[in-house]
Design a protein around this motif. Structure first.
Motif, PDB file in Angstrom:
ATOM      1  N   SER A  24      -3.182   4.780  -0.803  1.00  0.00           N
ATOM      2  CA  SER A  24      -3.751   5.337   0.429  1.00  0.00           C
ATOM      3  C   SER A  24      -5.248   5.073   0.608  1.00  0.00           C
ATOM      4  O   SER A  24      -5.819   5.433   1.633  1.00  0.00           O
ATOM      5  CB  SER A  24      -3.511   6.853   0.468  1.00  0.00           C
ATOM      6  N   VAL A  25      -5.902   4.454  -0.365  1.00  0.00           N
ATOM      7  CA  VAL A  25      -7.358   4.319  -0.279  1.00  0.00           C
ATOM      8  C   VAL A  25      -7.760   3.302   0.780  1.00  0.00           C
ATOM      9  O   VAL A  25      -7.082   2.304   1.017  1.00  0.00           O
ATOM     10  CB  VAL A  25      -7.949   3.923  -1.654  1.00  0.00           C
ATOM     11  N   ARG A  26      -8.901   3.594   1.436  1.00  0.00           N
ATOM     12  CA  ARG A  26      -9.524   2.654   2.364  1.00  0.00           C
ATOM     13  C   ARG A  26     -10.904   2.323   1.801  1.00  0.00           C
ATOM     14  O   ARG A  26     -11.633   3.218   1.382  1.00  0.00           O
ATOM     15  CB  ARG A  26      -9.652   3.263   3.756  1.00  0.00           C
ATOM     16  N   PHE A  27     -11.246   1.051   1.819  1.00  0.00           N
ATOM     17  CA  PHE A  27     -12.520   0.620   1.249  1.00  0.00           C
ATOM     18  C   PHE A  27     -13.574   0.396   2.329  1.00  0.00           C
ATOM     19  O   PHE A  27     -13.292  -0.144   3.389  1.00  0.00           O
ATOM     20  CB  PHE A  27     -12.347  -0.686   0.470  1.00  0.00           C
ATOM     21  N   CYS A  28     -14.791   0.804   2.001  1.00  0.00           N
ATOM     22  CA  CYS A  28     -15.973   0.485   2.799  1.00  0.00           C
ATOM     23  C   CYS A  28     -16.891  -0.318   1.886  1.00  0.00           C
ATOM     24  O   CYS A  28     -17.292   0.169   0.826  1.00  0.00           O
ATOM     25  CB  CYS A  28     -16.666   1.760   3.273  1.00  0.00           C
ATOM     26  N   GLU A  47      -7.195   8.860  -6.669  1.00  0.00           N
ATOM     27  CA  GLU A  47      -6.859   8.967  -5.246  1.00  0.00           C
ATOM     28  C   GLU A  47      -8.027   9.566  -4.468  1.00  0.00           C
ATOM     29  O   GLU A  47      -8.455  10.686  -4.739  1.00  0.00           O
ATOM     30  CB  GLU A  47      -5.616   9.836  -5.061  1.00  0.00           C
ATOM     31  N   VAL A  48      -8.554   8.787  -3.536  1.00  0.00           N
ATOM     32  CA  VAL A  48      -9.604   9.275  -2.634  1.00  0.00           C
ATOM     33  C   VAL A  48      -9.265   8.816  -1.227  1.00  0.00           C
ATOM     34  O   VAL A  48      -8.402   7.968  -1.023  1.00  0.00           O
ATOM     35  CB  VAL A  48     -10.999   8.749  -3.047  1.00  0.00           C
ATOM     36  N   ASP A  49      -9.952   9.391  -0.250  1.00  0.00           N
ATOM     37  CA  ASP A  49      -9.742   8.965   1.143  1.00  0.00           C
ATOM     38  C   ASP A  49     -10.466   7.660   1.430  1.00  0.00           C
ATOM     39  O   ASP A  49      -9.928   6.757   2.066  1.00  0.00           O
ATOM     40  CB  ASP A  49     -10.230  10.057   2.097  1.00  0.00           C
TER      41      ASP A  49
END
Length: 204
Positions: free
Chosen positions: A63-67, A37-39
């Motif tokens: 909950s993760v969002r990818f860049c 789990e990361v932001d």
């Protein structure tokens, strides 16, 4: 503090991405692995394609969002990328540490950040979905029907059931059923809650 993970097949690329993050006390680095789990998770790829989507599926958490840091081209469906949590992309040729840090912060705030060269394609995709998929079924981009949107818009303007019924030429029972269906579909308590949700969510 923003919890960030970096995934890159090339160790030199990985070091180049980790460096600016380690130098900033706002970020906490974590391992990029399935279930972690990361932001924000930064993923470096040569080309965005079906294999990229499979990789994101493996790394995805609720909950993760990818860049994405992309070498050259984008060949993936925009909707699929969004479903997998992609919220930003940065061309490697345009990469600078300052821009990279700014994009991570934007993604963590819940914003999206894509190069202008991708934004046109994204808008074209939204237009095609609306024209070819939603409109023929009487739906809007929100997933609600045009009739539901009209009822909500009038309710937000202060119209009561009888007035909405008269304005739209539907029976009062139909208007009540529309509200009931929306409450059930959106898991909301009452008509006021439905209208409030619609306004906050930008549905009307």
């Amino acid at each position: 503090m923003i919890k960030v993970a970096v995934h890159a097949e090339d160790p030199i690329t990985c070091m180049g991405l980790v460096g600016p993050l380690e130098a900033n006390p706002q970020f906490v680095l974590s391992a990029a692995a399935p279930g972690v789990e990361v932001d924000v998770m930064v993923v470096s790829v040569e080309t965005v394609n079906a294999a990229t989507m499979e990789l994101l599926r493996e790394l995805q958490t609720p909950s993760v969002r990818f860049c994405l840091i992309v070498d050259n081209s984008w060949h993936a469906d925009y909707s699929t990328a969004a479903e997998h949590g992609v919220r930003a992309a940065l061309w490697r040729a345009e990469f600078t540490p300052a821009k990279f840090i700014d994009v991570i912060r934007r993604v963590n705030r819940g914003w999206a950040d894509f190069p202008s060269s991708l934004q046109g394609g994204l808008l074209d995709h939204v237009h095609r979905v609306q024209r070819d998929v939603l409109t023929p079924r009487g739906l809007t981009a929100s997933g609600l029907s045009a009739r539901e949107i009209n009822v909500l818009r009038l309710a937000a303007e202060g119209y009561v059931i009888a007035e909405i019924s008269q304005e739209l030429c539907y029976s009062e029972r139909t208007i009540k059923n529309i509200f009931y269906g929306l409450m059930k579909q959106l898991n909301l308590r009452n008509r006021t809650h439905v209208v409030s949700y619609a306004i906050r969510s930008g549905l009307i």
